[in-house]
Every structure is written in structure tokens, then in C-alpha cells.
Scaffold this motif. Structure first.
Motif, PDB file in Angstrom:
ATOM      1  N   UNK A   1      55.525  67.236  14.027  1.00 25.49           N
ATOM      2  CA  UNK A   1      55.962  67.694  15.344  1.00 25.49           C
ATOM      3  C   UNK A   1      57.476  67.942  15.341  1.00 25.49           C
ATOM      4  N   UNK A   2      57.953  68.927  16.090  1.00 22.05           N
ATOM      5  CA  UNK A   2      59.377  69.282  16.078  1.00 22.05           C
ATOM      6  C   UNK A   2      60.325  68.122  16.354  1.00 22.05           C
ATOM      7  N   UNK A   3      59.938  67.185  17.184  1.00 24.88           N
ATOM      8  CA  UNK A   3      60.808  66.058  17.512  1.00 24.88           C
ATOM      9  C   UNK A   3      60.586  64.844  16.633  1.00 24.88           C
ATOM     10  N   UNK A   4      59.770  64.977  15.603  1.00 25.99           N
ATOM     11  CA  UNK A   4      59.442  63.853  14.733  1.00 25.99           C
ATOM     12  C   UNK A   4      58.066  63.324  15.061  1.00 25.99           C
ATOM     13  N   UNK A   5      57.587  62.470  14.239  1.00 25.93           N
ATOM     14  CA  UNK A   5      56.258  61.905  14.446  1.00 25.93           C
ATOM     15  C   UNK A   5      55.431  61.996  13.181  1.00 25.93           C
TER      16      UNK A   5
ATOM     17  N   UNK B   1      57.218  73.413  22.925  1.00 27.42           N
ATOM     18  CA  UNK B   1      57.216  72.194  22.109  1.00 27.42           C
ATOM     19  C   UNK B   1      58.426  71.324  22.438  1.00 27.42           C
ATOM     20  N   UNK B   2      59.578  71.946  22.673  1.00 30.25           N
ATOM     21  CA  UNK B   2      60.783  71.192  23.027  1.00 30.25           C
ATOM     22  C   UNK B   2      60.658  70.507  24.370  1.00 30.25           C
ATOM     23  N   UNK B   3      60.084  71.200  25.333  1.00 34.12           N
ATOM     24  CA  UNK B   3      59.888  70.619  26.665  1.00 34.12           C
ATOM     25  C   UNK B   3      58.909  69.450  26.591  1.00 34.12           C
TER      26      UNK B   3
ATOM     27  N   UNK C   1      58.013  63.590  26.747  1.00 30.95           N
ATOM     28  CA  UNK C   1      57.522  62.372  26.091  1.00 30.95           C
ATOM     29  C   UNK C   1      58.653  61.347  25.979  1.00 30.95           C
ATOM     30  N   UNK C   2      59.870  61.794  25.657  1.00 35.54           N
ATOM     31  CA  UNK C   2      61.009  60.872  25.582  1.00 35.54           C
ATOM     32  C   UNK C   2      61.296  60.254  26.943  1.00 35.54           C
TER      33      UNK C   2
ATOM     34  N   UNK D   1      58.394  58.666  22.969  1.00 37.83           N
ATOM     35  CA  UNK D   1      59.000  59.179  21.733  1.00 37.83           C
ATOM     36  C   UNK D   1      60.446  58.739  21.668  1.00 37.83           C
ATOM     37  N   UNK D   2      60.986  58.625  20.455  1.00 38.52           N
ATOM     38  CA  UNK D   2      62.385  58.203  20.307  1.00 38.52           C
ATOM     39  C   UNK D   2      63.365  59.246  20.803  1.00 38.52           C
TER      40      UNK D   2
END
Length: 73
Positions: free
Chosen positions: A35-39, A59-61, A66-67, A72-73
């Protein structure tokens, strides 16, 4: 046949999983996407294509949401 070959760190659309992933590498016949933000990575056998601007934004939104929920971190 799909002639597109993604590059490491590129954002792509995984047609099978129906989501955007960042290319981490390739092993055997599978691409490793994250996933773009990690995972957690997943294996994609294709077809893959470059992610559109709208898919990247979506995906960014989703990651920002989630953060904000502490998921998510």
C-alpha cells in the motif's frame, strides 16, 4: 499480452486486487506490491498498469483517513 513493465517504487493499479500498490520488487512470476502509505505486501501476478492521478489521490486520501482513525502510522 501486457507489455507494461513497472519500475520499483512506482505506483501501479493491480487489476486483480483492484487497488493501488507501490512496486517493491519482483520474485519469480509475481510483483511484490505494498500500500502507498506502508503496510503488508501482497503478490500480484498482473495485469498491472500505471496508477492514474485519480487513483493515486484516492489511495492518499484513504491512507490519511486511516491515520486519523489511528489505524495506520
Amino acid at each position: 499480452m501486457n507489455a507494461y513493465t513497472p519500475q520499483v517504487d512506482e505506483l501501479v493499479w493491480d487489476e486483480t486486487a483492484r487497488k493501488v500498490g507501490r512496486v517493491m520488487g519482483r520474485e519469480g512470476g509475481c510483483w511484490q506490491l505494498r500500500p502507498p502509505g506502508g503496510g503488508r505486501e501482497w503478490d500480484a501476478q498482473g495485469p498491472l498498469r500505471p496508477a492514474t492521478a485519480a487513483e493515486k489521490l484516492s489511495a492518499g486520501v484513504a491512507m490519511a483517513n486511516a491515520r486519523s482513525r489511528g489505524e495506520a502510522p
